[in-house]
Design an enzyme around this catalytic site. Structure first.
Site, PDB file in Angstrom:
ATOM      1  N   SER A 193       0.971  -1.138  -0.156  1.00 14.49           N
ATOM      2  CA  SER A 193       0.028   0.048  -0.115  1.00 14.49           C
ATOM      3  C   SER A 193       0.974   1.138   0.108  1.00 14.49           C
ATOM      4  O   SER A 193       1.678   1.287   0.728  1.00 14.49           O
ATOM      5  CB  SER A 193      -0.867  -0.038   1.270  1.00 14.49           C
ATOM      6  OG  SER A 193      -1.546   1.022   1.387  1.00 14.49           O
ATOM      7  N   LYS A 212      -0.985  -0.953  -4.371  1.00 19.72           N
ATOM      8  CA  LYS A 212      -2.207  -0.157  -4.180  1.00 19.72           C
ATOM      9  C   LYS A 212      -1.720   1.262  -3.998  1.00 19.72           C
ATOM     10  O   LYS A 212      -0.877   1.600  -3.147  1.00 19.72           O
ATOM     11  CB  LYS A 212      -2.911  -0.744  -2.806  1.00 19.72           C
ATOM     12  CG  LYS A 212      -3.985   0.149  -2.184  1.00 19.72           C
ATOM     13  CD  LYS A 212      -4.739  -0.965  -1.373  1.00 19.72           C
ATOM     14  CE  LYS A 212      -4.742  -0.178   0.440  1.00 19.72           C
ATOM     15  NZ  LYS A 212      -5.446  -1.066   1.089  1.00 19.72           N
ATOM     16  N   LEU A 213      -2.601   2.430  -4.701  1.00 18.91           N
ATOM     17  CA  LEU A 213      -2.411   3.697  -4.505  1.00 18.91           C
ATOM     18  C   LEU A 213      -3.499   4.291  -3.347  1.00 18.91           C
ATOM     19  O   LEU A 213      -4.747   4.047  -3.629  1.00 18.91           O
ATOM     20  CB  LEU A 213      -2.432   4.431  -5.516  1.00 18.91           C
ATOM     21  CG  LEU A 213      -1.505   4.014  -6.720  1.00 18.91           C
ATOM     22  CD1 LEU A 213      -1.469   4.905  -7.742  1.00 18.91           C
ATOM     23  CD2 LEU A 213      -0.066   4.039  -6.206  1.00 18.91           C
ATOM     24  N   LYS A 214      -2.927   4.915  -2.280  1.00 20.37           N
ATOM     25  CA  LYS A 214      -4.100   5.588  -1.577  1.00 20.37           C
ATOM     26  C   LYS A 214      -4.490   6.842  -2.404  1.00 20.37           C
ATOM     27  O   LYS A 214      -3.691   7.637  -2.871  1.00 20.37           O
ATOM     28  CB  LYS A 214      -3.303   5.952  -0.197  1.00 20.37           C
ATOM     29  CG  LYS A 214      -3.151   4.979   0.663  1.00 20.37           C
ATOM     30  CD  LYS A 214      -4.507   4.323   1.309  1.00 20.37           C
ATOM     31  CE  LYS A 214      -4.106   3.289   2.520  1.00 20.37           C
ATOM     32  NZ  LYS A 214      -5.441   2.790   3.027  1.00 20.37           N
ATOM     33  N   ASP A 216      -7.283   2.864  -3.031  1.00 20.42           N
ATOM     34  CA  ASP A 216      -8.159   3.117  -1.782  1.00 20.42           C
ATOM     35  C   ASP A 216      -8.239   4.116  -1.469  1.00 20.42           C
ATOM     36  O   ASP A 216      -7.205   5.117  -1.111  1.00 20.42           O
ATOM     37  CB  ASP A 216      -7.164   2.321  -0.601  1.00 20.42           C
ATOM     38  CG  ASP A 216      -8.131   2.114   0.687  1.00 20.42           C
ATOM     39  OD1 ASP A 216      -9.074   2.386   0.701  1.00 20.42           O
ATOM     40  OD2 ASP A 216      -7.153   1.641   1.549  1.00 20.42           O
ATOM     41  N   ASN A 225     -10.242   5.167   1.330  1.00 18.42           N
ATOM     42  CA  ASN A 225     -10.703   5.390   2.574  1.00 18.42           C
ATOM     43  C   ASN A 225     -11.877   6.334   2.935  1.00 18.42           C
ATOM     44  O   ASN A 225     -11.737   6.998   3.786  1.00 18.42           O
ATOM     45  CB  ASN A 225      -9.482   5.753   3.376  1.00 18.42           C
ATOM     46  CG  ASN A 225      -8.364   4.594   3.452  1.00 18.42           C
ATOM     47  OD1 ASN A 225      -7.362   4.750   3.011  1.00 18.42           O
ATOM     48  ND2 ASN A 225      -8.796   3.722   4.196  1.00 18.42           N
ATOM     49  N   GLU A 238     -11.216   0.633  -3.555  1.00 20.72           N
ATOM     50  CA  GLU A 238     -11.703   0.257  -2.523  1.00 20.72           C
ATOM     51  C   GLU A 238     -12.231   1.395  -1.575  1.00 20.72           C
ATOM     52  O   GLU A 238     -11.680   2.718  -1.566  1.00 20.72           O
ATOM     53  CB  GLU A 238     -10.293  -0.279  -1.548  1.00 20.72           C
ATOM     54  CG  GLU A 238     -10.273  -0.628  -0.389  1.00 20.72           C
ATOM     55  CD  GLU A 238      -9.030  -1.152   0.390  1.00 20.72           C
ATOM     56  OE1 GLU A 238      -8.074  -1.222  -0.559  1.00 20.72           O
ATOM     57  OE2 GLU A 238      -8.882  -1.411   1.448  1.00 20.72           O
ATOM     58  N   ASP A 259     -14.232  -2.153   2.502  1.00 21.18           N
ATOM     59  CA  ASP A 259     -13.209  -2.446   3.672  1.00 21.18           C
ATOM     60  C   ASP A 259     -13.850  -1.728   4.903  1.00 21.18           C
ATOM     61  O   ASP A 259     -14.626  -2.746   5.444  1.00 21.18           O
ATOM     62  CB  ASP A 259     -11.874  -1.551   3.356  1.00 21.18           C
ATOM     63  CG  ASP A 259     -10.953  -1.532   4.560  1.00 21.18           C
ATOM     64  OD1 ASP A 259     -11.298  -2.058   5.711  1.00 21.18           O
ATOM     65  OD2 ASP A 259      -9.811  -0.986   4.331  1.00 21.18           O
ATOM     66  N   LYS A 286     -10.109  -7.345   7.021  1.00 21.29           N
ATOM     67  CA  LYS A 286      -9.345  -7.080   8.201  1.00 21.29           C
ATOM     68  C   LYS A 286      -9.814  -7.778   9.551  1.00 21.29           C
ATOM     69  O   LYS A 286     -10.824  -7.300   9.869  1.00 21.29           O
ATOM     70  CB  LYS A 286      -9.091  -5.669   8.219  1.00 21.29           C
ATOM     71  CG  LYS A 286      -8.384  -4.924   7.265  1.00 21.29           C
ATOM     72  CD  LYS A 286      -8.431  -3.293   7.394  1.00 21.29           C
ATOM     73  CE  LYS A 286      -7.462  -2.839   6.294  1.00 21.29           C
ATOM     74  NZ  LYS A 286      -7.784  -1.232   6.423  1.00 21.29           N
ATOM     75  N   GLY A 343      -4.369  -4.555   5.498  1.00 26.38           N
ATOM     76  CA  GLY A 343      -3.115  -4.422   6.759  1.00 26.38           C
ATOM     77  C   GLY A 343      -3.455  -3.077   7.454  1.00 26.38           C
ATOM     78  O   GLY A 343      -4.244  -2.229   7.155  1.00 26.38           O
TER      79      GLY A 343
HETATM   80 MG    MG Z   1      -8.659   0.204   2.841  1.00 25.27          MG
END
Ligand code: MG
Length: 368
Positions: free
Chosen positions: A135, A161-163, A189, A191, A214, A239, A263, A291
């Site tokens: 990530s 994975k790019l935030k 992702d 968030n 995500e 998530d 998770k 994670g």
């Molecule tokens: Mg996530």
């Protein structure tokens, strides 16, 4: 098995580099570890709550408080003969899944060590090593991002994975695709950083062939995710919204997602995480292991979980050096893009006493 007490231990671990997501920047990990002591063995559980309630409503101080005030006393009142009895004993207390997960994991680890069984075998793992993704946090510039991604690919990570967040989405994805090509397994992702009104913007990611987006919307906006999944071609993965096997079943039934990130801390433990795996497998929904910047203790359990057959996408089960210069256990080292699944009793790893002593900031014994 007779549980005699729980030690709560706070440790502080600096991160190798600041980790920025749409909800904040972390520079060190303040971790609550639990050590369950039984008449047969000891076991460890890592609480994945962060210092502040930004990823979820839980945070480290609150986890310590609820364990001290309610959860450990509940086990004292109904001593569990096995880890499967922990969740039922804690059920009347609402929420606090990360704290409950840590407690159940510590008891499960003690039980498995006492009987010589591994976490992987107990959970139903079918692989001896798992492919690993990484990530990548939000960066100050696209060149800095490309350097970071190039470094991780050189280390062998099999998925990036790019935030993302508003203002840092299409441009970084385009830049990574242009530099590293279409073959790289790539996902993003958010968030929870977007609203359903951002559907056109998120659909602009479709041409880049991402594995998934995500958690684009708020964790409670399940119907928004249904709407979004009709308007965006890239598969939606949830998530933060998936807090239990029931939530997973509902989201799948409603069509809110076609992939799920599991998770264990977020869902109350590894036993519930396995139920989510089973629900997803029954519905043909791929899962992967997320994670929470775990130490080697939490990482060991995650790697065991990620070895279950339904985990068909690489997880965020990165090597120890992705986050920490010194891990509290022997480090997890990437081998050809994979991590080995520990095979020893319980988690199969232990804290190194000298390192643990050095990074401990507080400890507290809670007798049963
Ligand atoms: Mg996530």
């Amino acid at each position: 098995m007779k549980l005699t007490g729980i030690e709560m231990r706070r440790i502080r671990m600096p991160l190798v580099a600041p980790f920025r997501t749409s909800f904040g920047t972390e520079t060190e990990r303040d971790v609550l570890l639990l050590r369950a002591v039984t008449d047969e063995a000891e076991g460890w559980g890592e609480c994945v709550a962060m210092s502040d309630p930004l990823y979820s409503s839980e945070y480290v101080e609150a986890a310590a408080d609820v364990l001290r005030r309610y959860l450990v006393p509940a086990l004292a009142a109904r001593p569990p003969a096995a880890a499967t009895a922990v969740a039922p004993a804690l059920q009347r207390f609402k929420g606090h899944r990360m704290a409950k997960a840590a407690l159940e994991t510590a008891v499960l680890d003690a039980e498995l060590r006492g009987s010589g069984r591994s976490f992987a075998r107990e959970l139903g793992a079918t692989r001896e090593r798992v492919p690993c993704g990484v990530s990548v946090g939000i960066m100050d510039s696209v060149p800095a991002l490309l350097d970071a991604v190039g470094g991780y690919l050189a280390q062998g990570y099999v998925r990036i994975k790019l935030k993302i967040e508003p203002g840092w989405d299409v441009a970084p994805v385009r830049a990574v695709r242009e530099r590293f090509g279409d073959e790289v397994l790539l996902q993003v992702d958010a968030n929870t950083a977007y609203t359903v009104g951002d559907a056109p913007l998120l659909a602009a990611l479709d041409p880049f062939g991402l594995l998934l987006i995500e958690q684009p919307l708020d964790e409670e906006d399940v119907l928004g995710h249904v709407e979004l999944s009709r308007r965006v071609r890239t598969p939606i993965c949830l998530d933060e919204s998936i807090v239990s096997a029931r939530a997973a079943a509902d989201a799948i039934r409603l069509g809110a997602c076609s992939i799920i990130n599991v998770k264990p801390g977020r869902v109350g433990g590894y036993l519930e995480a396995r139920r989510i795996h089973d629900v997803c497998a029954a519905n043909g929904i791929p899962v992967w292991c997320g994670g929470m910047l775990e130490t080697g203790l939490g990482r060991a359990a995650n790697v065991a979980l990620a070895a279950l057959p339904g985990f068909t996408l690489p997880g965020d089960t990165s090597a120890s050096d992705r986050y920490f210069r010194t891990d509290v256990t022997a480090p997890f080292v990437l081998e050809d893009g994979h991590l080995p699944v520990p095979a020893g009793p319980g988690l199969g790893v232990e804290p190194i006493p000298e390192i643990l002593a050095e990074i401990t900031t507080a400890s507290e014994w809670l007798p049963l």
